[in-house]
Design an enzyme around this catalytic site. Structure first.
Site, PDB file in Angstrom:
ATOM      1  N   ASN A 106       0.850  -1.190   0.000  1.00 59.66           N
ATOM      2  CA  ASN A 106       0.000   0.000   0.000  1.00 59.66           C
ATOM      3  C   ASN A 106       0.884   1.238   0.000  1.00 59.66           C
ATOM      4  OD1 ASN A 106      -2.441   1.519   0.190  1.00 59.66           O
ATOM      5  ND2 ASN A 106      -2.086   1.783   2.397  1.00 59.66           N
ATOM      6  N   HIS A 108       0.627   5.173   1.458  1.00 62.04           N
ATOM      7  CA  HIS A 108      -0.167   6.028   2.349  1.00 62.04           C
ATOM      8  C   HIS A 108       0.473   7.417   2.402  1.00 62.04           C
ATOM      9  CE1 HIS A 108      -2.837   7.170   5.567  1.00 62.04           C
ATOM     10  NE2 HIS A 108      -1.793   7.687   6.192  1.00 62.04           N
ATOM     11  N   SER A 135       4.506   7.100   2.352  1.00 65.99           N
ATOM     12  CA  SER A 135       5.137   5.851   2.774  1.00 65.99           C
ATOM     13  C   SER A 135       4.582   4.672   1.977  1.00 65.99           C
ATOM     14  CB  SER A 135       4.832   5.569   4.256  1.00 65.99           C
ATOM     15  OG  SER A 135       5.154   6.668   5.080  1.00 65.99           O
ATOM     16  N   THR A 140      -0.691  -5.133   6.732  1.00 63.71           N
ATOM     17  CA  THR A 140      -1.038  -6.081   7.786  1.00 63.71           C
ATOM     18  C   THR A 140      -2.435  -5.715   8.273  1.00 63.71           C
ATOM     19  OG1 THR A 140      -0.147  -4.686   9.543  1.00 63.71           O
ATOM     20  CG2 THR A 140       1.383  -6.262   8.521  1.00 63.71           C
ATOM     21  N   ASP A 144      -2.956   1.009   7.920  1.00 68.60           N
ATOM     22  CA  ASP A 144      -1.776   1.840   7.641  1.00 68.60           C
ATOM     23  C   ASP A 144      -0.648   1.559   8.635  1.00 68.60           C
ATOM     24  OD1 ASP A 144      -3.177   3.090   5.532  1.00 68.60           O
ATOM     25  OD2 ASP A 144      -4.092   4.489   6.942  1.00 68.60           O
ATOM     26  N   GLN A 170       2.197  13.782  -4.110  1.00 68.22           N
ATOM     27  CA  GLN A 170       1.875  12.818  -5.170  1.00 68.22           C
ATOM     28  C   GLN A 170       3.020  12.682  -6.173  1.00 68.22           C
ATOM     29  OE1 GLN A 170      -1.998  12.633  -6.900  1.00 68.22           O
ATOM     30  NE2 GLN A 170      -2.656  11.587  -5.037  1.00 68.22           N
TER      31      GLN A 170
END
Ligand code: GRF
Length: 203
Positions: A106, A108, A135, A140, A144, A170
């Protein structure tokens, strides 16, 4: 290696990964893109790149678990090595996280562990932070909260708006997410003992 990407919206990170695959900066193939929003612009980006694009609406399912079970089935039809969350705005069931443990990434938009959850840019501004960022982490069960792999920092300037900060963050996301994906498909990255490892070293 086969990559599946999950989105809910614009898909600018998806685009960065599509481009990196096309430029062979990532030694993998994007097998499919899934969105929980039928009108996500990222689905257009996928179709434009001739990548199978699927929308799955949560309203058609009785529970989060049922939705995720269907999503797993549809994802696994592509036998992916890696699942990439790129602006996927839906909480994952524990069963989904367990099914893809160690191959679920992911991004974040904060310097985790700071600001898990929503409205990170707004919080950074409200708190007068002089530094903010993004990050990439393994996923898990903790929202986050999985082990961080790579972060990028950006300055926050006096007078910045939320849009200014978002754009600055971004731009960094589009650089670091494809890089981390390339590490993973090259077999350099793993999650073990609750930590992220690169080239056999804990991060
Ligand atoms: C990114 O800022 C990412 O950090 C967050 O959602 C945003 C998605 O943007 N999880 P996009 O859809 O990739 O343009």
């Amino acid at each position: 290696k086969r990559i599946v990407v999950l989105i809910s919206g614009n898909g600018s990170n998806l685009q960065a990964i599509i481009d990196a695959c096309a430029q062979q900066k990532i030694n993998g193939v994007m097998s499919a893109v899934f969105s929980n929003k039928a009108d996500a612009f990222g689905l257009e980006r996928a179709r434009e790149a001739n990548i199978p694009a699927h929308a799955l609406s949560a309203s058609a399912f009785a529970s989060r678990e049922a939705f995720d079970r269907e999503l797993i089935q549809e994802i696994d039809a592509y036998a992916p090595d890696l699942i990439v969350l790129a602006g996927y705005m839906r909480i994952l069931s524990p069963a989904f996280v367990a099914h893809y443990a160690g191959r679920l990434l992911n991004i974040h938009p904060s310097l985790l562990p700071k600001y898990p959850g929503l409205h990170t840019h707004r919080q950074a501004l409200a708190n007068g932070d002089e530094e903010h960022g993004t990050s990439v982490h393994f996923v898990t069960d903790e929202l986050d909260g999985g082990p961080v792999i790579l972060q990028a920092r950006v300055p926050v300037f006096p007078g910045d708006t939320e849009e200014d900060v978002t754009a600055r963050v971004q731009a960094q996301e589009h650089a670091i997410y494809p890089l981390v994906v390339s590490w993973f498909v090259d077999g350099r990255l793993a999650m073990r003992e609750g930590r992220a490892w690169l080239d056999g070293h804990p991060l």
